[in-house]
Design a protein around this motif. Structure first.
Motif, PDB file in Angstrom:
ATOM      1  N   ALA A  34     130.797 -55.052 -43.642  1.00 35.85           N
ATOM      2  CA  ALA A  34     129.265 -54.848 -44.025  1.00 35.85           C
ATOM      3  C   ALA A  34     128.925 -55.261 -42.903  1.00 35.85           C
ATOM      4  CB  ALA A  34     128.988 -55.283 -45.036  1.00 35.85           C
ATOM      5  N   ALA A  35     128.899 -56.788 -42.173  1.00 37.09           N
ATOM      6  CA  ALA A  35     127.654 -56.995 -41.475  1.00 37.09           C
ATOM      7  C   ALA A  35     127.603 -55.872 -39.944  1.00 37.09           C
ATOM      8  CB  ALA A  35     128.457 -58.702 -41.051  1.00 37.09           C
ATOM      9  N   ASP A  36     128.500 -55.668 -39.746  1.00 41.78           N
ATOM     10  CA  ASP A  36     129.091 -54.818 -38.682  1.00 41.78           C
ATOM     11  C   ASP A  36     128.116 -53.601 -38.994  1.00 41.78           C
ATOM     12  OD1 ASP A  36     130.451 -56.728 -37.752  1.00 41.78           O
ATOM     13  OD2 ASP A  36     132.347 -55.873 -37.306  1.00 41.78           O
ATOM     14  N   SER A  37     128.631 -52.967 -39.749  1.00 47.68           N
ATOM     15  CA  SER A  37     128.072 -51.847 -39.953  1.00 47.68           C
ATOM     16  C   SER A  37     125.895 -52.269 -40.548  1.00 47.68           C
ATOM     17  CB  SER A  37     127.759 -51.325 -41.761  1.00 47.68           C
ATOM     18  OG  SER A  37     129.520 -50.816 -41.623  1.00 47.68           O
ATOM     19  N   PHE A  38     126.001 -52.956 -41.228  1.00 49.70           N
ATOM     20  CA  PHE A  38     124.193 -53.578 -41.148  1.00 49.70           C
ATOM     21  C   PHE A  38     123.679 -54.052 -39.538  1.00 49.70           C
ATOM     22  CE2 PHE A  38     124.771 -56.472 -45.081  1.00 49.70           C
ATOM     23  CZ  PHE A  38     125.420 -54.667 -45.494  1.00 49.70           C
ATOM     24  N   ARG A  39     124.290 -54.131 -38.749  1.00 50.09           N
ATOM     25  CA  ARG A  39     123.823 -54.266 -37.087  1.00 50.09           C
ATOM     26  C   ARG A  39     123.689 -52.821 -35.897  1.00 50.09           C
ATOM     27  NH1 ARG A  39     127.277 -58.199 -36.769  1.00 50.09           N
ATOM     28  NH2 ARG A  39     126.768 -60.916 -36.890  1.00 50.09           N
ATOM     29  N   LYS A  40     125.150 -52.042 -36.905  1.00 48.89           N
ATOM     30  CA  LYS A  40     125.014 -50.203 -36.660  1.00 48.89           C
ATOM     31  C   LYS A  40     123.974 -50.148 -36.746  1.00 48.89           C
ATOM     32  CE  LYS A  40     128.801 -47.090 -36.217  1.00 48.89           C
ATOM     33  NZ  LYS A  40     129.998 -46.944 -36.481  1.00 48.89           N
ATOM     34  N   TYR A  41     123.629 -49.531 -38.461  1.00 55.02           N
ATOM     35  CA  TYR A  41     122.460 -48.742 -38.393  1.00 55.02           C
ATOM     36  C   TYR A  41     121.127 -49.401 -38.954  1.00 55.02           C
ATOM     37  CZ  TYR A  41     127.130 -45.935 -39.820  1.00 55.02           C
ATOM     38  OH  TYR A  41     128.132 -45.723 -39.294  1.00 55.02           O
ATOM     39  N   THR A  42     120.615 -49.829 -37.933  1.00 56.86           N
ATOM     40  CA  THR A  42     118.964 -50.618 -37.927  1.00 56.86           C
ATOM     41  C   THR A  42     118.846 -50.916 -36.839  1.00 56.86           C
ATOM     42  OG1 THR A  42     120.054 -53.454 -37.915  1.00 56.86           O
ATOM     43  CG2 THR A  42     119.877 -52.187 -40.403  1.00 56.86           C
ATOM     44  N   PRO A  43     117.460 -51.056 -36.849  1.00 53.98           N
ATOM     45  CA  PRO A  43     117.130 -51.272 -35.368  1.00 53.98           C
ATOM     46  C   PRO A  43     117.413 -52.512 -34.895  1.00 53.98           C
ATOM     47  CG  PRO A  43     115.722 -49.952 -36.702  1.00 53.98           C
ATOM     48  CD  PRO A  43     116.992 -50.731 -37.713  1.00 53.98           C
TER      49      PRO A  43
ATOM     50  N   LEU B 130     114.520 -44.867 -41.684  1.00 48.76           N
ATOM     51  CA  LEU B 130     115.469 -45.776 -41.539  1.00 48.76           C
ATOM     52  C   LEU B 130     116.486 -46.180 -42.630  1.00 48.76           C
ATOM     53  CD1 LEU B 130     113.190 -48.102 -38.651  1.00 48.76           C
ATOM     54  CD2 LEU B 130     114.860 -46.098 -38.190  1.00 48.76           C
ATOM     55  N   LEU B 131     115.922 -46.155 -43.361  1.00 49.86           N
ATOM     56  CA  LEU B 131     117.140 -46.510 -44.531  1.00 49.86           C
ATOM     57  C   LEU B 131     117.707 -46.033 -45.474  1.00 49.86           C
ATOM     58  CD1 LEU B 131     114.059 -49.062 -47.381  1.00 49.86           C
ATOM     59  CD2 LEU B 131     116.005 -49.538 -45.906  1.00 49.86           C
ATOM     60  N   THR B 132     117.248 -44.321 -45.004  1.00 54.26           N
ATOM     61  CA  THR B 132     118.305 -43.384 -45.851  1.00 54.26           C
ATOM     62  C   THR B 132     119.169 -42.293 -44.939  1.00 54.26           C
ATOM     63  OG1 THR B 132     116.210 -41.957 -46.536  1.00 54.26           O
ATOM     64  CG2 THR B 132     117.741 -40.795 -46.224  1.00 54.26           C
ATOM     65  N   LYS B 133     118.629 -43.054 -43.329  1.00 51.78           N
ATOM     66  CA  LYS B 133     119.740 -43.046 -42.160  1.00 51.78           C
ATOM     67  C   LYS B 133     121.530 -44.473 -42.354  1.00 51.78           C
ATOM     68  CE  LYS B 133     120.358 -43.616 -37.578  1.00 51.78           C
ATOM     69  NZ  LYS B 133     120.011 -43.801 -35.982  1.00 51.78           N
ATOM     70  N   PHE B 134     120.117 -45.534 -43.223  1.00 47.30           N
ATOM     71  CA  PHE B 134     121.348 -46.963 -44.006  1.00 47.30           C
ATOM     72  C   PHE B 134     122.215 -46.470 -44.420  1.00 47.30           C
ATOM     73  CE2 PHE B 134     121.788 -50.205 -46.355  1.00 47.30           C
ATOM     74  CZ  PHE B 134     122.353 -51.597 -44.816  1.00 47.30           C
ATOM     75  N   ARG B 135     121.471 -45.660 -45.156  1.00 50.97           N
ATOM     76  CA  ARG B 135     122.234 -45.898 -46.449  1.00 50.97           C
ATOM     77  C   ARG B 135     124.052 -44.607 -46.062  1.00 50.97           C
ATOM     78  NH1 ARG B 135     117.363 -45.537 -49.914  1.00 50.97           N
ATOM     79  NH2 ARG B 135     117.325 -43.429 -49.529  1.00 50.97           N
ATOM     80  N   LYS B 136     123.329 -44.128 -45.766  1.00 49.74           N
ATOM     81  CA  LYS B 136     124.272 -42.404 -44.946  1.00 49.74           C
ATOM     82  C   LYS B 136     125.848 -43.512 -43.824  1.00 49.74           C
ATOM     83  CE  LYS B 136     120.903 -38.572 -45.437  1.00 49.74           C
ATOM     84  NZ  LYS B 136     120.481 -37.326 -44.981  1.00 49.74           N
ATOM     85  N   GLY B 137     124.841 -43.548 -43.335  1.00 49.79           N
ATOM     86  CA  GLY B 137     125.479 -44.480 -42.302  1.00 49.79           C
ATOM     87  C   GLY B 137     126.801 -45.380 -43.579  1.00 49.79           C
ATOM     88  N   ILE B 138     126.514 -46.562 -43.767  1.00 43.66           N
ATOM     89  CA  ILE B 138     127.773 -47.017 -44.652  1.00 43.66           C
ATOM     90  C   ILE B 138     128.050 -46.707 -45.668  1.00 43.66           C
ATOM     91  CG2 ILE B 138     127.098 -48.479 -46.618  1.00 43.66           C
ATOM     92  CD1 ILE B 138     125.956 -50.015 -43.761  1.00 43.66           C
TER      93      ILE B 138
END
Length: 1004
Positions: free
Chosen positions: A622-631, A660-668
């Protein structure tokens, strides 16, 4: 730290010798100045002034008491002649003050007495004013006039004229003027005119006249005589002081006043201010001190320009007991000697007259200042001779030492030094010591440099001596900075400073006496700390040290302190610190921002089924994904096990963040981890978003809002990230607030009880009070709201306990404070399905001993009775010798059943039946049936909720026993009473009913 600046040998010798000379002069002059001589001279000068004031005061007092106020003989002559004329019927003393005609016979007779009194007493005037009116009445009048006579002699010191040509008539009737061969003044008037704006002119008549009325048994006229403050006659410009006494017959009849005047112009001739201090400006003052107010008023001044007559003086008393007056930036010495014109305990004793002498303090101390001037000249002369001699002696002593100093300044301190000898034993010994010290220092510096080169820590030092233009530097100094090619032996102060300026580009920190350099050296960052300090303002000493290892260790500790070990994200403490820093920069920096709180779903199931190792992998993914899909600039932190914060900031609109949040949710949604046996577990999380500045501008509040939004998602859809809803938050917050307030209300007993009277329907007197609960919490006040919430929270038993503890305690306090009659009962609401604990019962029985039979337990008919609780209540009622009351009878469906089971002493008919009973026959029938049933069983009926006079009349007509309602009195914290009108109305209704019953019986 700065050291004391070095001084030349001549100066070191000269200064002590000069100081010695100054000390001798100071001791000599101080013995004279501070030995008390100057103070004694000043005191003698003041004593001379005081003696002159006392002598002049004795003379003035003698004149005022023995001459100017010597009117007793003249008053006896006037009183005797007045009684003779009244006996003859020539005058009427009761009317003598009404007009000049009434007093003319007496005035014509006594004028010679007044002229003789002027001559003998040497005063500037004498007068008689007739009056028979009440003085208080005259004081309230704006203007009034009185008859009388007034003679004036402006120069009483000259020989009197045989034909009285030196006299003038100031006041007197036309007939009197014609009968006397005396000229009238230009301001002559036939009568004395008194105006309210001249109160002192009135006082010469009213004050002694009033005292004559009050003190008819006075032994002498001095007891009631009055010294008038400076005043003038109406339309006259001559100011004067006067002394007046009442004219009283032997029978005690007061018919006027007799007085003498002294003009201030004549008084000035008696008070020559030149005698106070010859050739200086001095002033004599005649002052009046009001003992009651403590104020000083100037009645006379020998110098009107310096201190005008009528001035209010504020005196200050010094530590040595003398009094001073500050006037127009002038410091004046003042001495006052009081005249004692009035007897003690007399009516005017509060006016304390005194003679004051005023002299400038500068004139008093003039002689002592001249003495000080001569002393100062002698001191300057002595100092000049002493300093000249000190310079000559110091130069002779310092010359050889100066020569040695010059030789030492030319020496090269880097080499061992050799000094020429002076053939003075002590100085030659000092030169040998300096030569040895120089040799030792050079040897020590060489050893110190060798030691530094062998140390494990890279360190080097330098010293700049600006006074001697010398530089000391260790060989390894510039090698620490990565410069191998610089030869330190070729440097001087200026080239060293220029080389250090070239390192300024590498500075990362700098403060007073400290600089930190970051230099890339041998494929790594090297940190050099330069510490330096200034010595005696002419030298700088510094040390350069390689602290790379210390900095790296510190950075490692800070990273471990601020980052989560499992994920490498910021931890809670670091996140909070960073957020406070960001929010301190304000909206211009944050612009549009969003705080997202995320909670991982399914973590507990993974931990329980596969173990915590896989749970950790789930968190790390989850932590890696947060870094990956956020500026990159997004702030990400792990707060606890499965809880994360994300903060997006610095955007121009919320739309940018939403994308950005939409992109974040799709990436997660694409991310997963592998669990045994080779199965994919997708990342699932729930989150809440609070927006800056739309939802709040405060970090803590945004945190609370995002937490609430996540809570809403977790307990509804789950697996989503939702926005904060202010309406839902307030609704939930209101419910939570009520629950918190209920808990606080019970724990802190935040209730109070109002009392409403229950009135006897036959007499109108108060029979009892009902205790009504009121909450004191911000949102929880209504009893209905409290009971409803308590029922939901299963805390009605706590409300029952609280009601009985507080209501009984409040009732007893009102009885003891006599707000409630001791014969009154109190109706207290009790829940039928709850009982009081034994502890509460013991407390009530202990605190309310003697009042237990006053308590009536009021049970509501629609309460669901608990048999065990009601059995306990019956036992308590019997033990207390009290009673039950059935409340709200007629409002439910099981009233008759509860009535039979409870067997109460009182029935309270519900207000829904009483409302509009005077126009509703069905309601009247219900009340009639209830009363009929109650009377057969000796039950008393109470009609509650009476709000109009018509309802009151009807229920009394129907025969109820007691009354209660807003029409009679509203409930209040202070038990209200019934107004007399209502009591009389109830009695009148009962009398009419009794009369009708008697008529009906007679008809039968």
């Amino acid at each position: 730290m700065k050291t004391k600046k070095a001084q030349p040998i001549l100066k070191r010798i000269l200064i002590p010798m000069i100081l010695l000379t100054l000390m001798e002069v100071i001791l000599l002059s101080g013995t004279f100045i501070y030995g008390g001589t100057i103070q004694e001279l000043n005191q003698n000068a003041r004593g001379i002034v005081q003696g002159k004031v006392k002598n002049r005061s004795s003379y003035l007092k003698n004149e005022m008491l023995n001459n100017w106020s010597n009117v007793s003989y003249t008053a006896q002559l006037i009183n005797a002649r007045a009684e003779e004329l009244e006996t003859e019927g020539t005058i009427d003393l009761d009317k003598i003050g009404s007009s000049s005609q009434e007093c003319y016979p007496l005035v014509s007779e006594i004028s010679k007495y007044l002229i003789e009194m002027i001559r003998s007493n040497k005063v500037t005037g004498a007068f008689v004013i007739f009056n028979t009116d009440d003085p208080d009445t005259l004081r309230n009048q704006e203007n009034f006039a009185k008859p009388g006579v007034y003679f004036r002699d402006l120069d009483p010191d000259t020989s009197p004229s045989i034909r009285n040509s030196d006299l003038l008539i100031e006041r007197g009737s036309v007939d009197l003027v014609h009968s006397l061969d005396i000229a009238t003044d230009s301001m002559w008037k036939p009568q004395f005119e008194f105006q309210k704006e001249n109160p002192e002119t009135r006082n010469i008549l009213l004050n002694p006249y009033e005292q004559g009325l009050l003190n008819t048994d006075a032994k002498s006229l001095t007891e009631v005589g009055y010294w008038g403050k400076p005043h003038t006659l109406t339309d006259d410009d001559k100011k004067m002081i006067s002394y007046s006494v009442p004219l009283v017959t032997s029978q005690g009849k007061v018919y006027g006043v007799l007085g003498m005047e002294i003009t201030l112009e004549y008084l000035s001739s008696m008070l020559p201010s030149d005698e106070l201090m010859s050739g200086k400006n001095a002033v004599y003052l005649l002052v009046i001190k009001d003992e009651e107010k403590g104020t000083y008023e100037t009645a006379f001044s020998s110098d009107e320009k310096a201190i005008p007559q009528g001035s209010k003086l504020q005196l200050e008393t010094s530590n040595d007991g003398y009094q001073y007056l500050d006037l127009d930036s002038r410091h004046m010495f003042i001495d006052t000697d009081y005249l004692q014109l009035y007897d003690s305990n007399g009516p005017f004793e509060s006016d304390r007259w005194g003679l004051a002498g005023v002299v400038k303090e500068r004139d008093i101390t003039e002689f002592s200042r001249k003495i000080l001037h001569y002393i100062a000249l002698a001191i300057l002369f002595t100092i000049s001779i002493g300093i000249g001699g000190s310079i000559i002696v110091s130069f002779m002593i310092s010359r050889p030492i100066y020569a040695v100093s010059k030789n030492m300044q030319r020496l090269n301190t880097r080499k061992k030094i050799h000094l020429p000898r002076t053939n003075i034993l002590e100085i030659d010994q000092m030169e040998r010591s300096i030569e040895k010290l120089s040799s030792d220092v050079i040897d020590s510096a060489t050893k110190f440099t060798q030691i530094l080169n062998k140390a494990s820590v890279r360190i080097a030092g330098f010293e700049l001596d600006f006074k001697h233009e010398t530089l000391f530097i260790t060989d390894e100094f510039f090698r620490i900075f990565g410069e191998e090619s610089i030869t330190t032996k070729m440097l001087d102060i200026h080239s060293f400073q220029k080389q250090m300026e070239s390192f300024d580009a590498y500075k990362v920190e700098e403060s007073d006496g400290y600089a930190l350099y970051k230099i890339a050296y041998e494929d790594r960052d090297t940190y050099i700390r330069l510490s330096y300090s200034e010595l005696d303002g002419q030298r700088i000493v510094g040390v350069a040290e390689d602290i790379t290892r210390t900095i790296q260790e510190k950075q490692l500790l800070e990273h471990e302190r601020d980052h989560d070990l499992l994920t490498g994200l910021k931890n809670r403490r670091a996140f909070q610190r960073l957020m406070h820093q960001l929010f301190a920069k304000g909206e211009d920096y944050l612009k549009k921002a969003a705080l997202v709180m995320i909670d991982l779903d399914n973590l507990k199931q993974i931990n329980d089924k596969f173990g915590h190792d896989y749970g950790d992998k789930y968190i790390q993914a989850a932590a890696d994904s947060f870094r990956k899909y956020t500026p990159q600039e997004t702030v990400i932190a792990r707060i606890s096990g499965d809880e994360f914060y994300l903060f997006f900031y610095g955007y121009e609109s919320e739309t940018e963040i939403t994308k950005l949040l939409t992109k974040f949710r799709k990436g997660i949604a694409k991310e997963y981890i592998i669990l045994p046996p080779m199965q994919r577990a997708s990342l699932r999380m729930s989150g809440g978003i609070s927006w800056y500045p739309r939802d709040s501008r405060h970090y803590e509040q945004l945190l609370q809002y995002s937490d609430f939004a996540m809570y809403q998602i977790k307990h509804s859809t789950k697996g989503e990230i939702g926005n904060f809803d202010l309406g839902a938050y307030h609704s939930e917050e209101y419910i939570s607030q009520n629950r918190r307030e209920l808990t606080e209300l019970i724990e802190r007993e935040e209730v109070e009880y109002f009392f409403q009277p229950i009135v006897d329907a036959h007499t109108g007197k108060i029979f009892a009070y009902e205790a009504l609960m009121r909450g004191t919490m911000p949102t929880l006040r209504s009893p209905a709201d409290i009971l409803s919430l308590a029922r939901e929270e299963h805390k009605l038993d706590k409300i029952e306990e609280l009601t009985w503890k507080i209501a009984t305690k409040t009732f007893i306090q009102h009885v003891r404070n006599r707000r409630i009659s001791p014969e009154c009962k109190v109706f207290i609401n009790s829940l039928a399905d709850y009982r009081l604990s034994n502890q509460t019962l013991e407390l009530i029985e202990s605190e309310c001993k003697g009042y237990l039979d006053h308590f009536v337990l009021e049970i509501t008919e629609d309460s669901q009775a608990n048999q065990e609780a009601m059995d306990v209540k019956r036992v308590v009622v019997n033990r207390w010798n009290s009673d039950f009351a059935l409340d709200d009878y007629g409002s439910g469906y099981n009233g008759e059943r509860v009535l039979l089971e409870l067997a109460p002493k009182y029935i309270k008919i519900d207000r829904s039946i009483i409302f509009g009973i005077h126009i509703n026959i069905d309601k009247q029938k219900i009340v009639e049936n209830t009363i009929s049933y109650a009377k057969e069983r000796n039950i008393k009926v109470i009609a509650e909720g009476i709000e109009t006079e018509q309802e009151l009349n009807k229920v009394i007509e129907l025969g109820v026993d007691y009354l209660q309602g807003y029409y009679l009195a509203r409930p209040d914290g202070m038990p209200p009473l019934i107004n007399k009108f209502t009591v009389d109305h109830i009695k009148e209704l009962n009398e009419k009913m009794t009369m009708h019953e008697e008529i009906d019986r007679d008809a039968e």
